[in-house]
Motif scaffolding. Structure first.
Motif, PDB file in Angstrom:
ATOM      1  N   TYR B 141       0.828  -1.212   0.000  1.00  0.00           N
ATOM      2  CA  TYR B 141       0.000   0.000   0.000  1.00  0.00           C
ATOM      3  C   TYR B 141       0.862   1.262   0.000  1.00  0.00           C
ATOM      4  CZ  TYR B 141      -4.132  -2.765   1.201  1.00  0.00           C
ATOM      5  OH  TYR B 141      -5.162  -3.657   1.188  1.00  0.00           O
ATOM      6  N   ARG B 142       0.423   2.246  -0.773  1.00  0.00           N
ATOM      7  CA  ARG B 142       1.057   3.572  -0.768  1.00  0.00           C
ATOM      8  C   ARG B 142       0.671   4.293   0.522  1.00  0.00           C
ATOM      9  NH1 ARG B 142      -0.749   4.837  -5.557  1.00  0.00           N
ATOM     10  NH2 ARG B 142      -2.737   5.696  -4.868  1.00  0.00           N
ATOM     11  N   ASN B 143      -0.595   4.176   0.895  1.00  0.00           N
ATOM     12  CA  ASN B 143      -1.088   4.760   2.151  1.00  0.00           C
ATOM     13  C   ASN B 143      -2.379   4.061   2.553  1.00  0.00           C
ATOM     14  OD1 ASN B 143      -1.736   6.952  -0.209  1.00  0.00           O
ATOM     15  ND2 ASN B 143      -3.538   6.492   1.044  1.00  0.00           N
ATOM     16  N   ILE B 144      -2.680   4.155   3.830  1.00  0.00           N
ATOM     17  CA  ILE B 144      -3.894   3.563   4.391  1.00  0.00           C
ATOM     18  C   ILE B 144      -4.618   4.646   5.177  1.00  0.00           C
ATOM     19  CG2 ILE B 144      -4.752   1.917   6.131  1.00  0.00           C
ATOM     20  CD1 ILE B 144      -2.402   0.059   5.336  1.00  0.00           C
ATOM     21  N   THR B 145      -5.948   4.704   5.029  1.00  0.00           N
ATOM     22  CA  THR B 145      -6.758   5.653   5.791  1.00  0.00           C
ATOM     23  C   THR B 145      -7.823   4.891   6.582  1.00  0.00           C
ATOM     24  OG1 THR B 145      -6.444   7.330   4.076  1.00  0.00           O
ATOM     25  CG2 THR B 145      -8.233   7.703   5.641  1.00  0.00           C
ATOM     26  N   VAL B 146      -7.925   5.210   7.860  1.00  0.00           N
ATOM     27  CA  VAL B 146      -8.936   4.613   8.735  1.00  0.00           C
ATOM     28  C   VAL B 146      -9.954   5.694   9.075  1.00  0.00           C
ATOM     29  CG1 VAL B 146      -9.348   3.317  10.864  1.00  0.00           C
ATOM     30  CG2 VAL B 146      -7.075   3.246   9.774  1.00  0.00           C
ATOM     31  N   ARG B 147     -11.231   5.441   8.826  1.00  0.00           N
ATOM     32  CA  ARG B 147     -12.280   6.400   9.190  1.00  0.00           C
ATOM     33  C   ARG B 147     -13.160   5.775  10.259  1.00  0.00           C
ATOM     34  NH1 ARG B 147     -11.721   6.955   3.704  1.00  0.00           N
ATOM     35  NH2 ARG B 147     -10.821   8.966   3.129  1.00  0.00           N
ATOM     36  N   PHE B 148     -13.094   6.349  11.471  1.00  0.00           N
ATOM     37  CA  PHE B 148     -13.838   5.823  12.614  1.00  0.00           C
ATOM     38  C   PHE B 148     -15.092   6.645  12.878  1.00  0.00           C
ATOM     39  CE2 PHE B 148     -10.238   3.389  14.482  1.00  0.00           C
ATOM     40  CZ  PHE B 148     -10.955   2.288  14.904  1.00  0.00           C
ATOM     41  N   THR B 149     -16.183   5.986  13.211  1.00  0.00           N
ATOM     42  CA  THR B 149     -17.327   6.625  13.844  1.00  0.00           C
ATOM     43  C   THR B 149     -17.387   6.070  15.265  1.00  0.00           C
ATOM     44  OG1 THR B 149     -18.549   6.829  11.789  1.00  0.00           O
ATOM     45  CG2 THR B 149     -19.840   6.909  13.824  1.00  0.00           C
ATOM     46  N   VAL B 150     -17.257   6.952  16.238  1.00  0.00           N
ATOM     47  CA  VAL B 150     -17.217   6.526  17.645  1.00  0.00           C
ATOM     48  C   VAL B 150     -18.266   7.314  18.415  1.00  0.00           C
ATOM     49  CG1 VAL B 150     -15.800   6.292  19.721  1.00  0.00           C
ATOM     50  CG2 VAL B 150     -14.732   6.094  17.466  1.00  0.00           C
ATOM     51  N   LYS B 151     -19.164   6.600  19.097  1.00  0.00           N
ATOM     52  CA  LYS B 151     -20.178   7.268  19.923  1.00  0.00           C
ATOM     53  C   LYS B 151     -20.184   6.657  21.316  1.00  0.00           C
ATOM     54  CE  LYS B 151     -22.961   8.373  15.880  1.00  0.00           C
ATOM     55  NZ  LYS B 151     -24.227   8.218  15.158  1.00  0.00           N
ATOM     56  N   GLY B 152     -20.439   7.498  22.307  1.00  0.00           N
ATOM     57  CA  GLY B 152     -20.468   7.028  23.690  1.00  0.00           C
ATOM     58  C   GLY B 152     -20.824   8.172  24.610  1.00  0.00           C
ATOM     59  N   ASP B 153     -20.882   7.862  25.916  1.00  0.00           N
ATOM     60  CA  ASP B 153     -21.336   8.877  26.876  1.00  0.00           C
ATOM     61  C   ASP B 153     -20.153   9.709  27.388  1.00  0.00           C
ATOM     62  OD1 ASP B 153     -20.100   7.033  28.462  1.00  0.00           O
ATOM     63  OD2 ASP B 153     -21.767   6.781  29.863  1.00  0.00           O
ATOM     64  N   ALA B 154     -19.456  10.337  26.462  1.00  0.00           N
ATOM     65  CA  ALA B 154     -18.332  11.217  26.817  1.00  0.00           C
ATOM     66  C   ALA B 154     -18.251  12.302  25.747  1.00  0.00           C
ATOM     67  CB  ALA B 154     -17.025  10.423  26.874  1.00  0.00           C
ATOM     68  N   PRO B 155     -17.656  13.438  26.069  1.00  0.00           N
ATOM     69  CA  PRO B 155     -17.507  14.494  25.068  1.00  0.00           C
ATOM     70  C   PRO B 155     -16.643  14.012  23.897  1.00  0.00           C
ATOM     71  CG  PRO B 155     -17.016  15.323  27.281  1.00  0.00           C
ATOM     72  CD  PRO B 155     -17.120  13.837  27.392  1.00  0.00           C
ATOM     73  N   ALA B 156     -16.862  14.648  22.748  1.00  0.00           N
ATOM     74  CA  ALA B 156     -16.131  14.273  21.536  1.00  0.00           C
ATOM     75  C   ALA B 156     -14.625  14.227  21.780  1.00  0.00           C
ATOM     76  CB  ALA B 156     -16.468  15.250  20.408  1.00  0.00           C
ATOM     77  N   GLU B 157     -14.117  15.183  22.543  1.00  0.00           N
ATOM     78  CA  GLU B 157     -12.679  15.252  22.758  1.00  0.00           C
ATOM     79  C   GLU B 157     -12.161  14.006  23.480  1.00  0.00           C
ATOM     80  OE1 GLU B 157     -10.789  17.173  21.183  1.00  0.00           O
ATOM     81  OE2 GLU B 157      -9.024  16.287  22.144  1.00  0.00           O
ATOM     82  N   GLN B 158     -12.938  13.528  24.463  1.00  0.00           N
ATOM     83  CA  GLN B 158     -12.510  12.309  25.176  1.00  0.00           C
ATOM     84  C   GLN B 158     -12.574  11.077  24.278  1.00  0.00           C
ATOM     85  OE1 GLN B 158     -14.141  11.601  29.108  1.00  0.00           O
ATOM     86  NE2 GLN B 158     -13.952  13.758  29.664  1.00  0.00           N
ATOM     87  N   LEU B 159     -13.586  11.035  23.403  1.00  0.00           N
ATOM     88  CA  LEU B 159     -13.686   9.904  22.474  1.00  0.00           C
ATOM     89  C   LEU B 159     -12.489   9.910  21.513  1.00  0.00           C
ATOM     90  CD1 LEU B 159     -17.529  10.000  21.693  1.00  0.00           C
ATOM     91  CD2 LEU B 159     -16.328   8.451  23.265  1.00  0.00           C
ATOM     92  N   ARG B 160     -12.100  11.101  21.081  1.00  0.00           N
ATOM     93  CA  ARG B 160     -10.928  11.208  20.205  1.00  0.00           C
ATOM     94  C   ARG B 160      -9.651  10.774  20.924  1.00  0.00           C
ATOM     95  NH1 ARG B 160     -11.468  14.227  15.623  1.00  0.00           N
ATOM     96  NH2 ARG B 160     -13.595  14.919  15.267  1.00  0.00           N
TER      97      ARG B 160
END
Lengths: 189, 189
Positions: B141-160
């Motif tokens: 592979y030249r490059n790989i990209t991962v696209r996550f959708t993450v949901k939970g009971d925490a602010p977006a910043e903590q999930l990141r």
């Protein structure tokens, strides 16, 4: 060594189509731009389910004839429920499969008939790395060893040369032994 | 954010056992030496079958509760018979599964309840490399990209932050983005 001509397949490889594909890509190298994809859904704990179906190549969106699903998990000793292999075991499987597919193609192109190809891939890993217990230990495998048994109607030296050529042209071998940049994007909406 | 105490599992993760395992490995780091394995049998053409069952860890030979079999092949457009995903797709699956398992463990340790984790991993590859048509193009592979959708009971910043910590402790991410030495042994008898 087999020298039969006008043989449509050898080792199950359609060599006429293989060479025609090489010629087509030589004439139009943009056809060789592919994007492969894996989708994943978390189920519970370390258990997730991967789906492989769509990909892009030869200038258009494509799909496998079937949709493939694969569960991954950790074994109980690694605090999982053993619903599937660990992710790192899938990497070893990918390496064996890649080298083996190349081997069959290269042998066919060289008019060598294979009778048996088996392999075991072992990866040594010190989990104090991923557990965050030792900053000097890497997260991934320390080393990987592939043991091939290859039999066919050619001298041992030629069979070894086919393995070497497969290694030299293996996508997964390159991915593991070299650096691939990985970008991670996160959507939390 | 969930702050319940005395909760045996969170996100399906047995956190008590997770922390007990960490303590056990701290006390006896040699328990963290693992060897994972994949076995492979060539079937025909680019089609092979992988088997994952045995492994070594915590001082002894072990095995998964089940024996897992996975076929790999090339699609018709790559002169195969599409009996399974390509080896390079298994690598993308492994990366998604590894990051996802880490995410669930880390969220549980941080007392964050996840409600959804999905990802798509894309790998771009120019097949003129493995076809031997362009010496300047790599096999993998030249490059790989991962696209996550993450949901939970925490602010977006903590999930990141959880995704970032999972990346920082991922075995497969390390294998792909860094160098792992691979040795190939061949038996032709």
């Amino acid at each position: 060594m087999t020298t039969t001509v006008n043989e449509p397949t050898r080792n199950g490889v359609d060599t006429a189509t293989l060479f025609a594909t090489l010629d087509a890509v030589k004439a139009a190298p943009e056809a060789a731009q592919f994007q492969f994809r894996a989708h994943n859904q978390w189920l519970s704990g370390t258990h997730s389910r991967g789906t492989i179906h769509d990909f892009y190549g030869v200038g258009e969106e494509r799909a496998h004839e079937h949709t493939f699903h694969f569960d991954a998990d950790h074994p109980a000793v690694l605090v999982g429920r053993d619903n599937g292999p660990t992710p790192v075991e899938y990497v070893l499987h990918a390496l064996a499969a890649c080298l083996t597919a190349g081997l069959a193609n290269i042998a066919a192109a060289r008019r060598i008939r294979l009778t048996e190809v088996r392999s075991t891939v072992c990866g040594d890993i010190d989990l104090t790395g991923i557990l965050g217990l030792n900053p000097d230990v890497r997260n991934g495998y320390r080393n990987i060893t592939v043991r091939f048994t290859v039999k066919g109607d050619a001298p041992a030296e030629q069979l070894r040369e086919i393995v070497e050529q497969s290694r030299a042209r293996s996508a997964v071998y390159d991915i593991i032994t070299n650096h691939v940049p990985v970008t991670i994007e996160i959507d939390t909406d």
